[in-house]
Design a protein around this motif. Structure first.
Motif, PDB file in Angstrom:
ATOM      1  N   VAL A   9       9.433 -34.426  57.446  1.00  0.00           N
ATOM      2  CA  VAL A   9       8.906 -33.810  56.227  1.00  0.00           C
ATOM      3  C   VAL A   9       8.323 -34.901  55.331  1.00  0.00           C
ATOM      4  CG1 VAL A   9       9.422 -32.462  54.163  1.00  0.00           C
ATOM      5  CG2 VAL A   9      10.591 -31.938  56.313  1.00  0.00           C
ATOM      6  N   VAL A  10       7.061 -34.747  54.986  1.00  0.00           N
ATOM      7  CA  VAL A  10       6.390 -35.696  54.091  1.00  0.00           C
ATOM      8  C   VAL A  10       5.806 -34.915  52.921  1.00  0.00           C
ATOM      9  CG1 VAL A  10       4.546 -37.402  53.847  1.00  0.00           C
ATOM     10  CG2 VAL A  10       5.839 -37.262  56.000  1.00  0.00           C
ATOM     11  N   ILE A  11       6.091 -35.353  51.711  1.00  0.00           N
ATOM     12  CA  ILE A  11       5.578 -34.697  50.500  1.00  0.00           C
ATOM     13  C   ILE A  11       4.661 -35.674  49.768  1.00  0.00           C
ATOM     14  CG2 ILE A  11       6.159 -33.641  48.279  1.00  0.00           C
ATOM     15  CD1 ILE A  11       8.803 -32.776  49.473  1.00  0.00           C
ATOM     16  N   ARG A  12       3.434 -35.254  49.532  1.00  0.00           N
ATOM     17  CA  ARG A  12       2.463 -36.080  48.810  1.00  0.00           C
ATOM     18  C   ARG A  12       2.082 -35.354  47.520  1.00  0.00           C
ATOM     19  NH1 ARG A  12       0.585 -36.790  54.190  1.00  0.00           N
ATOM     20  NH2 ARG A  12       0.767 -38.958  54.891  1.00  0.00           N
ATOM     21  N   HIS A  13       2.164 -36.082  46.426  1.00  0.00           N
ATOM     22  CA  HIS A  13       1.840 -35.499  45.128  1.00  0.00           C
ATOM     23  C   HIS A  13       0.358 -35.690  44.813  1.00  0.00           C
ATOM     24  CE1 HIS A  13       6.060 -34.834  44.511  1.00  0.00           C
ATOM     25  NE2 HIS A  13       6.323 -36.113  44.733  1.00  0.00           N
ATOM     26  N   PRO A  14      -0.235 -34.799  44.030  1.00  0.00           N
ATOM     27  CA  PRO A  14      -1.675 -34.863  43.763  1.00  0.00           C
ATOM     28  C   PRO A  14      -2.043 -36.066  42.904  1.00  0.00           C
ATOM     29  CG  PRO A  14      -0.629 -33.216  42.363  1.00  0.00           C
ATOM     30  CD  PRO A  14       0.425 -33.687  43.323  1.00  0.00           C
ATOM     31  N   GLU A  15      -3.265 -36.519  43.069  1.00  0.00           N
ATOM     32  CA  GLU A  15      -3.770 -37.623  42.260  1.00  0.00           C
ATOM     33  C   GLU A  15      -4.193 -37.148  40.878  1.00  0.00           C
ATOM     34  OE1 GLU A  15      -6.893 -39.483  44.398  1.00  0.00           O
ATOM     35  OE2 GLU A  15      -5.595 -40.204  46.034  1.00  0.00           O
ATOM     36  N   SER A  16      -4.590 -35.879  40.792  1.00  0.00           N
ATOM     37  CA  SER A  16      -5.046 -35.326  39.515  1.00  0.00           C
ATOM     38  C   SER A  16      -4.129 -34.191  39.088  1.00  0.00           C
ATOM     39  CB  SER A  16      -6.479 -34.795  39.636  1.00  0.00           C
ATOM     40  OG  SER A  16      -7.350 -35.810  40.083  1.00  0.00           O
ATOM     41  N   PRO A  17      -3.815 -34.092  37.794  1.00  0.00           N
ATOM     42  CA  PRO A  17      -2.973 -32.993  37.300  1.00  0.00           C
ATOM     43  C   PRO A  17      -3.615 -31.643  37.596  1.00  0.00           C
ATOM     44  CG  PRO A  17      -3.233 -34.721  35.639  1.00  0.00           C
ATOM     45  CD  PRO A  17      -4.195 -35.038  36.726  1.00  0.00           C
ATOM     46  N   GLU A  19      -3.665 -30.161  40.462  1.00  0.00           N
ATOM     47  CA  GLU A  19      -3.909 -30.008  41.886  1.00  0.00           C
ATOM     48  C   GLU A  19      -2.592 -29.735  42.616  1.00  0.00           C
ATOM     49  OE1 GLU A  19      -6.880 -30.067  43.509  1.00  0.00           O
ATOM     50  OE2 GLU A  19      -7.768 -30.090  41.501  1.00  0.00           O
ATOM     51  N   PRO A  20      -2.639 -29.064  43.765  1.00  0.00           N
ATOM     52  CA  PRO A  20      -1.405 -28.773  44.496  1.00  0.00           C
ATOM     53  C   PRO A  20      -0.804 -30.000  45.170  1.00  0.00           C
ATOM     54  CG  PRO A  20      -3.313 -27.987  45.723  1.00  0.00           C
ATOM     55  CD  PRO A  20      -3.820 -28.452  44.397  1.00  0.00           C
ATOM     56  N   SER A  21       0.499 -29.974  45.356  1.00  0.00           N
ATOM     57  CA  SER A  21       1.178 -30.988  46.156  1.00  0.00           C
ATOM     58  C   SER A  21       1.083 -30.602  47.621  1.00  0.00           C
ATOM     59  CB  SER A  21       2.647 -31.107  45.733  1.00  0.00           C
ATOM     60  OG  SER A  21       2.760 -31.526  44.390  1.00  0.00           O
ATOM     61  N   LEU A  22       1.158 -31.604  48.493  1.00  0.00           N
ATOM     62  CA  LEU A  22       0.986 -31.391  49.922  1.00  0.00           C
ATOM     63  C   LEU A  22       2.306 -31.632  50.644  1.00  0.00           C
ATOM     64  CD1 LEU A  22      -1.280 -30.804  52.046  1.00  0.00           C
ATOM     65  CD2 LEU A  22      -1.433 -33.276  52.352  1.00  0.00           C
ATOM     66  N   ILE A  23       2.772 -30.617  51.384  1.00  0.00           N
ATOM     67  CA  ILE A  23       3.991 -30.738  52.177  1.00  0.00           C
ATOM     68  C   ILE A  23       3.601 -30.666  53.652  1.00  0.00           C
ATOM     69  CG2 ILE A  23       6.240 -29.757  52.738  1.00  0.00           C
ATOM     70  CD1 ILE A  23       6.338 -28.545  49.974  1.00  0.00           C
ATOM     71  N   THR A  24       3.881 -31.732  54.404  1.00  0.00           N
ATOM     72  CA  THR A  24       3.567 -31.793  55.822  1.00  0.00           C
ATOM     73  C   THR A  24       4.863 -31.803  56.620  1.00  0.00           C
ATOM     74  OG1 THR A  24       1.559 -33.069  55.358  1.00  0.00           O
ATOM     75  CG2 THR A  24       2.360 -33.082  57.621  1.00  0.00           C
ATOM     76  N   TRP A  65       0.152 -26.337  50.924  1.00  0.00           N
ATOM     77  CA  TRP A  65      -0.286 -26.786  49.609  1.00  0.00           C
ATOM     78  C   TRP A  65       0.465 -25.934  48.592  1.00  0.00           C
ATOM     79  CZ3 TRP A  65      -3.170 -26.875  53.925  1.00  0.00           C
ATOM     80  CH2 TRP A  65      -3.982 -27.973  54.170  1.00  0.00           C
ATOM     81  N   VAL A  66       1.246 -26.547  47.723  1.00  0.00           N
ATOM     82  CA  VAL A  66       2.121 -25.784  46.833  1.00  0.00           C
ATOM     83  C   VAL A  66       1.884 -26.173  45.372  1.00  0.00           C
ATOM     84  CG1 VAL A  66       3.896 -25.581  48.620  1.00  0.00           C
ATOM     85  CG2 VAL A  66       4.034 -27.460  46.969  1.00  0.00           C
TER      86      VAL A  66
END
Length: 419
Positions: A9-17, A19-24, A65-66
């Motif tokens: 499980v990898v969670i990446r947060h958005p670069e811009s406010p 925008e959705p976070s990415l859960i892979t 995308w959450v």
């Protein structure tokens, strides 16, 4: 037994406010994995606005995308831990994960979560029950049943039958943590807080009742779709469009869904497919800004074949339309001079209920400035389905100027994420 690695499980947060976070998620596959993952994400108050799923039947790759809703802070580290727990364990890269997954399932089946009884009393105030429910959610204590009553002198006696996701509630430290957090929210008005292991008799009574109390109208569990206006499109009405096509793939059935988006839409889709033992080989989910949602799913049966039986096709399409048009049933009824709010949602065949329903109900009533006099949660079998039913008796200060329709509308919007 192997355990999932951090790379599962990898969670990446958005670069811009905004925008959705990415859960892979990359792990061994199992039937119902998508449902289990979506349930966890829903419990953490997140909405899936886009999703991609692909699997070869042994290994799957999922991207969600959450976005968050409201002002509730997301505990990303804990979310990752809970997502890892529902992923089948990996023994090695050689593909020997199948036997490991079977062991996990056997252990999970043998370890029934212990049921505890939380008892506390305090003075009543507006929004009290929601504040208590919020604390229990933050502690990852799952409410299985609740009985709340208010005395004439304004005191509240609450009985919560709960299970602990962390499986630590038998320890003194965990009990003190729960009572301390409740005391911090309720202040000096709380005069009692006890947590004890529920008796075997009480635990056995938690089974769903085959009898529906006369006070609960059977119409709530109607399995007929509402009439659809010929002028309404599936995306603007509450009647989703669900179609099947076997001509586009030699090995899969294509299910296409077009409907209005709501909180938990992907969970309800995955839950229904899990209950029908349908495996998803590839899926694409997209929620547009105009409130519409499109879904394309390439699926097969447990035997690895397409869904070619006409009766099975019609049964699955009808069930999907029903689940996505009415995932929760909300109504308000009169009990003489009293007013009762009723909310019902279907339970998975695995026995798991929908997350945060009681939390959203109490939050909505708090926003509507409506007190709760009595509250109960129970499970009932209606037909061939098990339902979780929430019965909320509104306080004596309930004003007729706030119509039944306004209560139903407010609670429905909160549950569906349309607030």
């Amino acid at each position: 037994m192997g355990v999932p690695s951090d790379d599962v499980v990898v969670i990446r947060h958005p670069e811009s406010p905004g925008e959705p976070s990415l859960i892979t998620i990359s792990c061994p596959d199992k039937t119902g994995l998508g449902c289990d993952l979506c349930r966890v994400i829903l419990f953490f108050g997140l909405s899936i606005v886009r999703g991609d799923v692909s699997t070869d039947g042994k290994w799957c790759f999922i991207v969600f995308w959450v976005v968050g809703r409201g002002d509730r802070a997301t505990r990303w580290g804990l979310l990752k831990k809970r997502l890892l727990e529902v992923c089948p364990a990996v023994l090695s890269a050689s593909g020997l994960y199948n036997s490991c997954y079977k062991q996990q399932e056997m252990v999970a089946a043998q370890q029934e979560a212990q049921l505890f009884l939380l008892k506390f009393s305090c003075y009543d105030r507006m929004g009290l029950l929601h504040d208590v429910t919020q604390v229990l959610c933050e502690l990852e204590l799952t409410i299985r049943k609740v009985k709340v009553s208010t005395t004439p002198d304004g005191r509240v006696m609450d009985l919560f039958f709960i299970t602990d996701t962390r499986e630590l509630l038998h320890t003194k430290r965990r009990k003190e943590e729960a009572c301390d957090l409740l005391r911090a929210v309720l202040g000096d008005s709380m005069t009692k807080c006890d947590i004890e292991l529920a008796s075997a008799e009480i635990a056995s009574s938690m089974q769903a009742s085959p009898f529906l109390p006369p006070a609960i109208p059977e119409e709530m569990f109607d399995l007929e779709l509402p009439e659809e206006s010929p002028r309404e499109s599936p995306s603007s009405s509450n009647n989703p469009s669900v179609t099947m096509d076997n001509s586009l793939s030699p090995a899969h059935t294509l299910i296409q869904i077009l409907c209005r988006d709501y909180k938990g839409l992907l969970y309800d889709t995955m839950r229904t497919l899990k209950d029908y033992n349908i495996q998803i080989s590839y899926g694409r989910f997209y929620s547009a800004q105009n409130g519409n949602c499109e879904m394309d799913l390439l699926v097969m049966q447990m035997d690895g074949r397409k869904i070619v039986d006409r009766n099975k096709q019609e049964a699955l399409c009808s069930r999907l339309r029903l689940e996505l048009s009415s995932p929760l049933r909300v109504t308000v009824v009169s009990r003489g001079p009293d007013t009762e709010l009723l909310v019902a949602n279907p339970v998975e065949l695995s026995g798991k209920g929908r997350p945060l329903v009681f939390h959203d109900i109490t939050r909505s009533l708090k926003m509507l400035q409506t007190r709760i006099f009595l509250a109960e949660i129970g499970r009932h079998v209606v037909g061939d389905r098990e339902w979780e039913v929430y019965r909320i008796l509104l306080g004596d200060d309930y004003e007729p100027s706030a119509s039944k329709n306004e209560i139903v509308d407010g609670v429905t919007k909160m549950l569906m994420g349309w607030e």
